[in-house]
Design a protein around this motif. Structure first.
Motif, mmCIF file in Angstrom:
data_model
loop_
_atom_site.group_PDB
_atom_site.id
_atom_site.type_symbol
_atom_site.label_atom_id
_atom_site.label_comp_id
_atom_site.label_asym_id
_atom_site.label_seq_id
_atom_site.Cartn_x
_atom_site.Cartn_y
_atom_site.Cartn_z
ATOM 1 N N GLU A 107 0.235 7.719 -2.240
ATOM 2 C CA GLU A 107 -0.904 7.839 -3.148
ATOM 3 C C GLU A 107 -2.167 8.169 -2.372
ATOM 4 N N TYR A 124 0.850 -1.200 0.000
ATOM 5 C CA TYR A 124 0.000 0.000 0.000
ATOM 6 C C TYR A 124 0.882 1.245 0.000
ATOM 7 N N HIS A 164 -5.680 7.313 -1.826
ATOM 8 C CA HIS A 164 -6.536 6.158 -2.074
ATOM 9 C C HIS A 164 -8.002 6.511 -1.847
ATOM 10 N N ASP A 167 -3.731 7.715 4.202
ATOM 11 C CA ASP A 167 -2.455 7.830 3.503
ATOM 12 C C ASP A 167 -1.911 9.244 3.689
ATOM 13 N N SER A 177 -7.516 0.281 3.144
ATOM 14 C CA SER A 177 -7.696 1.640 2.619
ATOM 15 C C SER A 177 -7.731 2.662 3.738
#
Length: 287
Positions: free
Chosen positions: A55, A51, A57, A71, A68
């Protein structure tokens, strides 16, 4: 150096308030506050699934109920000032392997933050936190979820300086240190002798003892043996007065943490509030 894509809501607080459907005054108060998350588990998914924390997500197939998690872009977008990002111990890993794996994980999570030096700073002290905030950066402390990462006696001695802010004694399974609060616990009900020694070593290193996940008996054992000059933490929990749940603390436990000068992080996890696991309601948080 990674490029992060996110919306900086400080540029237009009014638009953010409108998007959220709340008052501009609420947004202004939020932006003027220090917002600190005591427990971020996202690094699990970096290790297991690759992961990419750099980025942005979406919520994934399960609506962010399992993976998830947050981030780097979403931390900045939410204007979270600081957090404890944790290394979680795999309870199935044999003790003889944990030293090397923990060493690798500590190096890897530090590398993740080294990718984003303009927006994030790894910190170990209040002074470093304040310096990071003055520079407009998110201040990231490191912690350990599952003290069984440190079961080998010399692992704690290998941690440089104050690199680790806090460590839970146990996680969702019992260990050589003591019993979890989870329903599937077996054997010892509180702290073991090794667990008491471990808390003494954490105290010597001035690493906060985090009593999230520990059994009630283990909680009180830890209160008794911990250095009274050092605050105790429970970084992620619920409250029994709201709902009786095996992860929640009762009033006596809350008072014991307060009396130590410590801090309790209350989670808005649906089942801790008495809602269905996948049916959490904002009204339950307000209640």
């Amino acid at each position: 150096m990674a490029r992060l894509s996110y919306i900086d809501h400080r540029a237009d607080p009014g638009a953010w308030a409108k998007e959220l459907g709340i008052s501009r005054a609420a947004v202004d108060l939020y932006l003027a506050s220090e917002v600190i998350d005591l427990h971020i588990d996202s690094f699990i998914w970096t290790r297991v699934f690759g992961y990419d924390l750099c980025e942005r997500h979406d919520r994934g197939l399960l609506g962010a109920h399992f993976y998830s998690q947050v981030d780097f872009p979403r931390i900045l977008e939410a204007q979270v000032s600081g957090a404890t990002w944790v290394i979680t111990t795999n309870p199935c890993r044999v003790a003889s392997e944990r030293r090397a794996v923990f060493r690798e994980n500590l190096a890897r999570i530090r590398e993740e933050f080294a990718r984003v030096p303009e927006q994030f700073a790894l910190v170990e002290t209040v002074a470093q936190y304040r310096a990071a905030r003055a520079a407009g950066k998110h201040a990231a402390f490191l912690g350990i979820q599952g003290g069984n990462a440190l079961e080998m006696d010399d692992v704690l001695a290998e941690i440089p300086g104050q690199a680790i802010l806090r460590s839970t004694v146990v996680h969702l399974t019992s260990s050589a240190f003591g019993a979890t609060s989870a329903p599937l616990k077996r054997g010892v009900s509180g702290l073991t002798d090794k667990g008491r020694e471990h808390i003494a070593r954490l105290n010597e290193r001035r690493i906060f003892v985090d009593l999230a996940h520990i059994s009630r008996e283990g909680f009180w054992d830890a209160v008794r043996v911990s250095d009274k000059s050092q605050p105790l933490l429970v970084t992620h929990t619920g409250v029994t007065g709201v709902h009786d749940h095996w992860r929640n603390l009762d009033d006596d436990q809350l008072k014991a943490i307060a009396d130590s000068g410590g801090t309790i992080g209350v989670m808005y996890e649906a089942s801790f509030l008495g809602d269905p696991k996948f049916g959490g309601r904002a009204s339950s948080i307000v209640d």
